[in-house]
Design a protein around this motif. Sequence first.
Motif, PDB file in Angstrom:
ATOM      1  N   THR A  15      42.928  43.035  80.175  1.00  0.00           N
ATOM      2  CA  THR A  15      43.736  44.257  80.264  1.00  0.00           C
ATOM      3  C   THR A  15      42.856  45.440  80.663  1.00  0.00           C
ATOM      4  O   THR A  15      43.188  46.220  81.561  1.00  0.00           O
ATOM      5  CB  THR A  15      44.391  44.521  78.878  1.00  0.00           C
ATOM      6  OG1 THR A  15      45.192  43.387  78.546  1.00  0.00           O
ATOM      7  CG2 THR A  15      45.227  45.775  78.876  1.00  0.00           C
ATOM      8  N   SER A  31      36.227  34.771  84.824  1.00  0.00           N
ATOM      9  CA  SER A  31      35.842  33.357  84.946  1.00  0.00           C
ATOM     10  C   SER A  31      37.017  32.468  84.559  1.00  0.00           C
ATOM     11  O   SER A  31      37.260  31.428  85.179  1.00  0.00           O
ATOM     12  CB  SER A  31      34.602  33.037  84.100  1.00  0.00           C
ATOM     13  OG  SER A  31      34.761  33.497  82.786  1.00  0.00           O
ATOM     14  N   GLU A  57      37.063  24.786  74.888  1.00  0.00           N
ATOM     15  CA  GLU A  57      35.606  24.607  74.859  1.00  0.00           C
ATOM     16  C   GLU A  57      34.956  25.102  76.148  1.00  0.00           C
ATOM     17  O   GLU A  57      35.634  25.370  77.129  1.00  0.00           O
ATOM     18  CB  GLU A  57      35.289  23.117  74.654  1.00  0.00           C
ATOM     19  CG  GLU A  57      35.627  22.701  73.236  1.00  0.00           C
ATOM     20  CD  GLU A  57      35.597  21.198  73.050  1.00  0.00           C
ATOM     21  OE1 GLU A  57      35.165  20.480  73.973  1.00  0.00           O
ATOM     22  OE2 GLU A  57      36.025  20.757  71.975  1.00  0.00           O
ATOM     23  N   ARG A 121      51.325  36.820  74.296  1.00  0.00           N
ATOM     24  CA  ARG A 121      50.910  37.085  75.689  1.00  0.00           C
ATOM     25  C   ARG A 121      51.742  36.260  76.679  1.00  0.00           C
ATOM     26  O   ARG A 121      52.051  35.098  76.443  1.00  0.00           O
ATOM     27  CB  ARG A 121      49.439  36.719  75.868  1.00  0.00           C
ATOM     28  CG  ARG A 121      49.028  36.780  77.334  1.00  0.00           C
ATOM     29  CD  ARG A 121      47.560  36.729  77.559  1.00  0.00           C
ATOM     30  NE  ARG A 121      46.935  35.590  76.932  1.00  0.00           N
ATOM     31  CZ  ARG A 121      45.622  35.476  76.767  1.00  0.00           C
ATOM     32  NH1 ARG A 121      44.824  36.438  77.187  1.00  0.00           N
ATOM     33  NH2 ARG A 121      45.109  34.423  76.195  1.00  0.00           N
ATOM     34  N   TYR A 131      50.959  40.419  80.290  1.00  0.00           N
ATOM     35  CA  TYR A 131      51.935  41.202  79.519  1.00  0.00           C
ATOM     36  C   TYR A 131      51.875  40.765  78.059  1.00  0.00           C
ATOM     37  O   TYR A 131      51.219  39.775  77.728  1.00  0.00           O
ATOM     38  CB  TYR A 131      53.354  40.935  80.045  1.00  0.00           C
ATOM     39  CG  TYR A 131      53.549  41.376  81.476  1.00  0.00           C
ATOM     40  CD1 TYR A 131      54.088  42.624  81.769  1.00  0.00           C
ATOM     41  CD2 TYR A 131      53.179  40.538  82.544  1.00  0.00           C
ATOM     42  CE1 TYR A 131      54.256  43.033  83.085  1.00  0.00           C
ATOM     43  CE2 TYR A 131      53.341  40.947  83.854  1.00  0.00           C
ATOM     44  CZ  TYR A 131      53.884  42.197  84.119  1.00  0.00           C
ATOM     45  OH  TYR A 131      54.048  42.609  85.414  1.00  0.00           O
ATOM     46  N   ARG A 165      38.935  28.361  69.988  1.00  0.00           N
ATOM     47  CA  ARG A 165      38.307  29.320  70.908  1.00  0.00           C
ATOM     48  C   ARG A 165      37.554  30.394  70.127  1.00  0.00           C
ATOM     49  O   ARG A 165      36.491  30.842  70.543  1.00  0.00           O
ATOM     50  CB  ARG A 165      39.374  29.946  71.820  1.00  0.00           C
ATOM     51  CG  ARG A 165      39.803  28.996  72.942  1.00  0.00           C
ATOM     52  CD  ARG A 165      41.109  29.377  73.571  1.00  0.00           C
ATOM     53  NE  ARG A 165      41.105  30.687  74.185  1.00  0.00           N
ATOM     54  CZ  ARG A 165      42.214  31.355  74.535  1.00  0.00           C
ATOM     55  NH1 ARG A 165      43.400  30.822  74.339  1.00  0.00           N
ATOM     56  NH2 ARG A 165      42.123  32.532  75.090  1.00  0.00           N
ATOM     57  N   PRO A 193      42.981  49.829  68.765  1.00  0.00           N
ATOM     58  CA  PRO A 193      44.031  50.784  69.165  1.00  0.00           C
ATOM     59  C   PRO A 193      44.749  50.376  70.463  1.00  0.00           C
ATOM     60  O   PRO A 193      44.380  49.381  71.099  1.00  0.00           O
ATOM     61  CB  PRO A 193      43.259  52.098  69.373  1.00  0.00           C
ATOM     62  CG  PRO A 193      41.930  51.899  68.781  1.00  0.00           C
ATOM     63  CD  PRO A 193      41.649  50.437  68.786  1.00  0.00           C
TER      64      PRO A 193
END
Length: 206
Positions: A15, A31, A57, A121, A131, A165, A193
């Motif tokens: 973002t 990446s 991974e 997401r 989004y 992750r 924020p």
Amino acid sequence: MKLVLIGPPGCGKGTQAEKLCKKFGLPHISSGNILRAEVAAGSPFGKKIKSYMDRGEIGPQELITEVVLEYIDKHCPSGFILDGFPRTVYQAQELEKRHSIVAAIYFKLAKKEILKRITGRRTCKTCARVYHIDYNPPKKRDICDACGGELLQRDDDKKETVENRIKVFEAETLPVIDFYKSAGILKEVNANPAPDIVFNEILHLV
Ligand code: AP5
């Protein structure tokens, strides 16, 4: 300008990279997007990395490093915003051999918020714009405002994969933060924020 954005999954690297690229006219190198495009194209490299990505991974990091560095050489040798790379100290060292990074921005975010962001997401299948169903919804449900493409949930955004992750981030990527701290170019940002506030903090830092 050569900037690196580092942080746990879902902290807002993509973002903020988009906003920074617009502001400074630099290319956004993600990446994750490069690797997902290889998987979607079904290339031999894509086939090799798919199972690693599905599990959250890192996979064959020498090969991945070569692919990302070649991409940079080809598309943007003189300036970029790097998102998701480097992810290991090896990748940071290889990047350093070819490029002088001006700042590495570390996005700090609590795990509870990471899970909220990732489960909500949605990503455009066509242009990869990101989004969130509550925090940044598209004007029309499941349709990209920018290109009209279909919005989908990423394959690796399932709760168990996200947990993994986060573990991989702590084991492999936290040492990269120390690497940049020792180099004197680490900047930390509170990623909690709203996006515009985080963006202003980053502008202030760089
Ligand atoms: P990658 O695609 O790089 O994923 P990641 O690092 O886990 O980060 P994400 O893309 O999930 O999150 P983000 O920080 O960009 O957050 P976003 O802006 O989307 O990597 C995926 C996989 O590819 C890896 O697991 C690995 O397998 C492989 N890989 C990638 N790079 C590799 C490498 N270098 N070496 C080896 N393997 C590699 O935001 C998340 C959500 O929150 C969005 O919905 C957004 O709208 C919302 N949001 C953002 N900011 C805010 C905010 N301030 N307030 C409220 N909501 C917000």
